[in-house]
Motif scaffolding. Sequence first.
Motif, PDB file in Angstrom:
ATOM      1  N   LEU A  47       0.845  -1.190   0.000  1.00 59.62           N
ATOM      2  CA  LEU A  47       0.000   0.000   0.000  1.00 59.62           C
ATOM      3  C   LEU A  47       0.884   1.244   0.000  1.00 59.62           C
ATOM      4  CD1 LEU A  47      -3.166   0.538   2.053  1.00 59.62           C
ATOM      5  CD2 LEU A  47      -1.376   2.226   2.235  1.00 59.62           C
ATOM      6  N   VAL A  48       0.454   2.262  -0.740  1.00 54.17           N
ATOM      7  CA  VAL A  48       1.133   3.555  -0.776  1.00 54.17           C
ATOM      8  C   VAL A  48       0.089   4.631  -0.502  1.00 54.17           C
ATOM      9  CG1 VAL A  48       2.492   5.170  -2.167  1.00 54.17           C
ATOM     10  CG2 VAL A  48       2.708   2.708  -2.568  1.00 54.17           C
ATOM     11  N   MET A  49       0.379   5.511   0.436  1.00 51.04           N
ATOM     12  CA  MET A  49      -0.517   6.617   0.760  1.00 51.04           C
ATOM     13  C   MET A  49       0.286   7.912   0.675  1.00 51.04           C
ATOM     14  SD  MET A  49      -2.977   7.121   4.110  1.00 51.04           S
ATOM     15  CE  MET A  49      -3.944   5.658   3.835  1.00 51.04           C
ATOM     16  N   VAL A  50      -0.260   8.886  -0.071  1.00 50.10           N
ATOM     17  CA  VAL A  50       0.405  10.175  -0.255  1.00 50.10           C
ATOM     18  C   VAL A  50      -0.606  11.277   0.013  1.00 50.10           C
ATOM     19  CG1 VAL A  50       1.580  11.674  -1.904  1.00 50.10           C
ATOM     20  CG2 VAL A  50       1.965   9.214  -1.988  1.00 50.10           C
ATOM     21  N   ALA A  87       4.016  10.945   3.175  1.00 53.70           N
ATOM     22  CA  ALA A  87       3.835   9.663   2.506  1.00 53.70           C
ATOM     23  C   ALA A  87       4.122   8.496   3.435  1.00 53.70           C
ATOM     24  CB  ALA A  87       4.742   9.581   1.282  1.00 53.70           C
ATOM     25  N   TRP A  88       3.497   7.387   3.116  1.00 53.93           N
ATOM     26  CA  TRP A  88       3.776   6.108   3.768  1.00 53.93           C
ATOM     27  C   TRP A  88       3.626   5.017   2.736  1.00 53.93           C
ATOM     28  CZ3 TRP A  88       1.601   1.353   4.465  1.00 53.93           C
ATOM     29  CH2 TRP A  88       2.231   0.519   5.401  1.00 53.93           C
ATOM     30  N   ALA A  89       4.530   4.034   2.764  1.00 55.99           N
ATOM     31  CA  ALA A  89       4.448   2.890   1.860  1.00 55.99           C
ATOM     32  C   ALA A  89       4.934   1.655   2.599  1.00 55.99           C
ATOM     33  CB  ALA A  89       5.302   3.128   0.619  1.00 55.99           C
ATOM     34  N   GLY A  90       4.261   0.546   2.351  1.00 54.12           N
ATOM     35  CA  GLY A  90       4.686  -0.693   2.972  1.00 54.12           C
ATOM     36  C   GLY A  90       3.634  -1.776   2.869  1.00 54.12           C
ATOM     37  N   PRO A  91       3.951  -2.942   3.445  1.00 54.16           N
ATOM     38  CA  PRO A  91       2.998  -4.053   3.426  1.00 54.16           C
ATOM     39  C   PRO A  91       1.916  -3.876   4.483  1.00 54.16           C
ATOM     40  CG  PRO A  91       4.998  -4.715   4.551  1.00 54.16           C
ATOM     41  CD  PRO A  91       5.228  -3.312   4.046  1.00 54.16           C
ATOM     42  N   VAL A  92       0.705  -4.334   4.149  1.00 60.04           N
ATOM     43  CA  VAL A  92      -0.424  -4.274   5.069  1.00 60.04           C
ATOM     44  C   VAL A  92      -1.166  -5.610   4.998  1.00 60.04           C
ATOM     45  CG1 VAL A  92      -2.609  -3.125   5.618  1.00 60.04           C
ATOM     46  CG2 VAL A  92      -0.675  -1.783   4.776  1.00 60.04           C
TER      47      VAL A  92
END
Length: 124
Positions: A47-50, A87-92
């Motif tokens: 998942l990537v959140m910006v 921003a945040w990116a990583g596995p969920v």
Amino acid sequence: IAVLQGTTEATLRVEAAPDAVRVALTATPAAAGSSGTLLFSPSSGELVMVATGLAPLAAGEEYGCWIEVDGERTRIGKMYPGGELQAWAGPVDGLGYLPPDAKFGVSRVPASGGAGEPVLVGGL
């Protein structure tokens, strides 16, 4: 620069997934003028959140991103500043099993923990 590079790399990976899902995040009254985007792949769990336009944080605060399923909010990460964005990116875990009414969001929270006030929200 590291935040921007990591976010770009994650975005390219997730966009290339055949099951990529994009969700627009809209501002709550607490964050008028801000906006965001969430991109995730149910099969990879990435998942990537910006977010852009968020207000500067006071000492001891951070922006936390979350998923809400069946009224229960689960924090997935801390947003990191990179120029004009957060921003945040990583596995969920569980992205492959989200119900159609799942919600996503960003809240301004105390760095020590807590739910905080949502500033961006969006749903499937």
